[in-house]
Design an enzyme around this catalytic site. Structure first.
Site, PDB file in Angstrom:
ATOM      1  N   ASP A  72      -5.539  -6.232  -4.851  1.00 46.19           N
ATOM      2  CA  ASP A  72      -4.344  -7.092  -4.844  1.00 46.19           C
ATOM      3  C   ASP A  72      -4.822  -8.538  -4.782  1.00 46.19           C
ATOM      4  OD1 ASP A  72      -1.122  -6.604  -4.197  1.00 46.19           O
ATOM      5  OD2 ASP A  72      -1.880  -8.598  -3.674  1.00 46.19           O
ATOM      6  N   ASP A 132       1.506  -1.765 -10.817  1.00 45.41           N
ATOM      7  CA  ASP A 132       2.798  -1.941 -10.141  1.00 45.41           C
ATOM      8  C   ASP A 132       2.975  -3.452  -9.908  1.00 45.41           C
ATOM      9  OD1 ASP A 132       5.125  -1.148  -8.774  1.00 45.41           O
ATOM     10  OD2 ASP A 132       4.086  -1.234  -6.845  1.00 45.41           O
ATOM     11  N   CYS A 165      10.169  -3.062  -9.652  1.00 42.24           N
ATOM     12  CA  CYS A 165      11.390  -2.727  -8.901  1.00 42.24           C
ATOM     13  C   CYS A 165      12.518  -3.674  -9.308  1.00 42.24           C
ATOM     14  CB  CYS A 165      11.139  -2.709  -7.407  1.00 42.24           C
ATOM     15  SG  CYS A 165      10.413  -4.200  -6.751  1.00 42.24           S
ATOM     16  N   ASP A 217      -7.964 -11.432  -9.112  1.00 39.55           N
ATOM     17  CA  ASP A 217      -6.834 -11.635 -10.006  1.00 39.55           C
ATOM     18  C   ASP A 217      -6.871 -10.481 -11.014  1.00 39.55           C
ATOM     19  OD1 ASP A 217      -5.097 -12.315 -11.982  1.00 39.55           O
ATOM     20  OD2 ASP A 217      -5.950 -14.309 -12.371  1.00 39.55           O
ATOM     21  N   GLY A 218      -5.877  -9.623 -10.923  1.00 44.87           N
ATOM     22  CA  GLY A 218      -5.859  -8.414 -11.756  1.00 44.87           C
ATOM     23  C   GLY A 218      -5.843  -8.690 -13.247  1.00 44.87           C
ATOM     24  N   GLY A 273       0.761  -1.244   0.000  1.00 42.75           N
ATOM     25  CA  GLY A 273       0.000   0.000   0.000  1.00 42.75           C
ATOM     26  C   GLY A 273       0.793   1.296   0.000  1.00 42.75           C
ATOM     27  N   GLY A 274       2.095   1.239  -0.171  1.00 46.55           N
ATOM     28  CA  GLY A 274       2.892   2.475  -0.170  1.00 46.55           C
ATOM     29  C   GLY A 274       2.435   3.445  -1.241  1.00 46.55           C
TER      30      GLY A 274
HETATM   31  N1  SAM Z   1       1.999  -1.294  -5.199  1.00 43.96           N
HETATM   32  C1  SAM Z   1       2.456  -1.932  -3.999  1.00 43.96           C
HETATM   33  C2  SAM Z   1       3.015  -0.906  -3.059  1.00 43.96           C
HETATM   34  O1  SAM Z   1       3.416   0.189  -3.501  1.00 43.96           O
HETATM   35  O2  SAM Z   1       3.048  -1.158  -1.857  1.00 43.96           O
HETATM   36  C3  SAM Z   1       3.469  -3.033  -4.273  1.00 43.96           C
HETATM   37  C4  SAM Z   1       2.944  -4.083  -5.219  1.00 43.96           C
HETATM   38  S1  SAM Z   1       3.987  -5.493  -5.333  1.00 43.96           S
HETATM   39  C5  SAM Z   1       5.272  -4.908  -6.314  1.00 43.96           C
HETATM   40  C6  SAM Z   1       3.098  -6.517  -6.432  1.00 43.96           C
HETATM   41  C7  SAM Z   1       1.795  -7.030  -5.886  1.00 43.96           C
HETATM   42  O3  SAM Z   1       1.121  -7.715  -6.926  1.00 43.96           O
HETATM   43  C8  SAM Z   1       1.909  -8.042  -4.754  1.00 43.96           C
HETATM   44  O4  SAM Z   1       1.313  -7.516  -3.603  1.00 43.96           O
HETATM   45  C9  SAM Z   1       1.152  -9.259  -5.254  1.00 43.96           C
HETATM   46  O5  SAM Z   1       0.359  -9.869  -4.252  1.00 43.96           O
HETATM   47  C10 SAM Z   1       0.287  -8.665  -6.329  1.00 43.96           C
HETATM   48  N2  SAM Z   1      -0.135  -9.599  -7.392  1.00 43.96           N
HETATM   49  C11 SAM Z   1       0.496 -10.689  -7.855  1.00 43.96           C
HETATM   50  N3  SAM Z   1      -0.238 -11.268  -8.831  1.00 43.96           N
HETATM   51  C12 SAM Z   1      -1.347 -10.512  -8.984  1.00 43.96           C
HETATM   52  C13 SAM Z   1      -2.493 -10.590  -9.809  1.00 43.96           C
HETATM   53  N4  SAM Z   1      -2.642 -11.571 -10.711  1.00 43.96           N
HETATM   54  N5  SAM Z   1      -3.439  -9.644  -9.692  1.00 43.96           N
HETATM   55  C14 SAM Z   1      -3.309  -8.653  -8.790  1.00 43.96           C
HETATM   56  N6  SAM Z   1      -2.267  -8.541  -7.959  1.00 43.96           N
HETATM   57  C15 SAM Z   1      -1.295  -9.443  -8.066  1.00 43.96           C
END
Ligand code: SAM
Length: 403
Positions: free
Chosen positions: A223, A274, A329, A256-257, A204-205
């Site tokens: 997410d 992200d 990242c 699922d995004g 969540g940042g």
């Molecule tokens: N945006 C967040 C932040 O700033 O704190 C960090 C996101 S992190 C890089 C990627 C996120 O994508 C993870 O929390 C993971 O659970 C989620 N994720 C993985 N597969 C996904 C999907 N199919 N749909 C949605 N989210 C997904």
């Protein structure tokens, strides 16, 4: 006599060691046999081997210094929480921090108003992206939200931030994150009343940074991971007043995004994608839950495909004229530029959506005092770690839907 003395000292020492063992909780005691069963090639070493092989080619002469920075202590930024009542800004400034967003390079502002050079063509993985899409456009002026503030210690200063304290209402004064992670939120350029989707939002940042703008009309936070979504909820409740977290203003989901385009198409003014990636810094320092562990090889290899599907879902969820910000990242070209190029191609071929790559050079010029940016990427911009400014890696690319 001597033998007696040695014997007594020895038994005293043995008793002390035994006492110490009693003081150490059992779960923290190190068993010697662990050393024998420890992985020969821990995931952190596998990650380093992989990065040495790929990034030495990709980054060339830059790799040794980026590598050193990646293996050294990272720097954080304190994203200021406007919903907290404490005077955190003054406190942090008194400690020598500065808000990197207002303390910009004024010379760079002038650069951002100049015309860019005109186009050429780039190809990668058989997908061609017209660079002219990137540079034909006038560089749009930067609209940086005056409400996002992120404090950092000066270049070369590696002082750590103290943990944030709750104010009288329980809200924390700042959120510690890689300061470069704020850049995708600034680049997204949310404006008054915008309908915004944060597709992969936990923990969540970036959601918090977007909420600091205080202009969003409606925010969808998603997410796929249920446990991480719970963490995100906790973060929001520790920073944002309840009246801003109501159903009229915000929706939190765990879908699922990749399927989002099937649920809501042509809807959002701004979409942040992200994506999950090889999280390069984390992969070099932490063996637990490491994407380079043998058991996660398949998952790691599927990342570019997952990233592509997520970006395409974000593109279809945006409205015509809307803007999408893709970020990771990692330094990996396969997870960054290649994903963007394929998404542009597939959006056109499969969905009839024309996209323009938005030039983010005004942003990089503006913040070049704080971050080191990779030179000459054909699409997008990337903060690369540097010992004097050890932020990143953060890759970002902004797309605008023309149709
Ligand atoms: N945006 C967040 C932040 O700033 O704190 C960090 C996101 S992190 C890089 C990627 C996120 O994508 C993870 O929390 C993971 O659970 C989620 N994720 C993985 N597969 C996904 C999907 N199919 N749909 C949605 N989210 C997904």
């Amino acid at each position: 006599m001597m033998a007696l003395l040695v014997g007594t000292t020895l038994s005293y020492l043995l008793r002390k060691v035994k006492d110490l063992r009693c003081l150490t909780p059992k779960r923290h005691r190190v068993k010697e046999k662990w050393a024998a069963t420890r992985a020969k090639h821990p995931p952190t070493s596998l990650a380093l081997q992989h990065f040495d092989a790929t990034y030495s080619v990709q980054l060339g002469q830059l790799w040794p210094s980026v590598r050193t920075a990646l293996l050294s202590e990272r720097k954080y930024g304190a994203l200021l929480n406007h919903f907290s009542y404490d005077a955190n800004l003054e406190d942090l400034q008194a400690q020598g921090c500065r808000d990197f967003i207002t303390d910009t390079d004024t010379q760079a502002q002038l650069c951002s108003e100049q015309e860019p050079e005109v186009g050429f063509q780039e190809e990668s993985n058989g997908v061609s992206v017209r660079k002219s899409d990137v540079v034909d456009q006038q560089l749009s002026p930067l609209h940086l939200s005056p409400n996002i503030k992120c404090l950092v210690f000066p270049r070369g200063n590696i002082t750590r931030f103290k943990p944030a304290r709750p104010d009288m209402c329980g809200f924390l004064g700042y959120y510690l994150m890689d300061a470069a992670s704020v850049l995708p939120c600034l680049a997204l350029d949310v404006q008054e009343g915008h309908n915004v989707l944060d597709l992969c939002a936990a923990p969540g940042g970036k959601t918090l940074a977007l909420l600091q703008t205080q202009v969003i009309g409606f925010l969808c936070v998603n997410d796929a991971s249920v446990s991480r979504t719970m963490r995100l909820r906790k973060v929001l409740h520790s920073y944002v007043p309840k009246q801003l977290l109501t159903n009229e203003k915000l929706r939190i989901t765990s879908f699922d995004g990749t399927k989002w385009g099937e649920i809501e198409r042509n809807t959002f003014d701004r979409v942040l994608v992200d994506v999950p990636c090889t999280t390069d810094r984390h992969s070099l320092i932490e063996d637990d839950n490491n994407i380079f562990s043998k058991s996660r090889t398949g998952e790691r290899r599927r990342l570019p495909q997952l990233q592509l599907e997520l970006l395409l879902a974000g593109i279809t969820a945006a409205c015509p004229g809307g803007e999408i910000l893709y970020s990771t990242c990692t330094l990996s070209q396969n997870q960054n530029q290649s994903v963007v190029e394929q998404a542009i191609y597939l959006a056109r071929e499969n969905h009839g959506i024309q996209l323009q790559v938005v030039d983010l050079r005004p942003l990089t010029h503006m913040f070049r005092k704080t971050f080191h940016f990779a030179p000459d990427l054909h699409v997008g911009e990337m903060v690369i770690p540097h010992l004097a400014a050890n932020f990143g890696p953060i890759y970002m690319c902004k797309l605008r839907r023309l149709t």
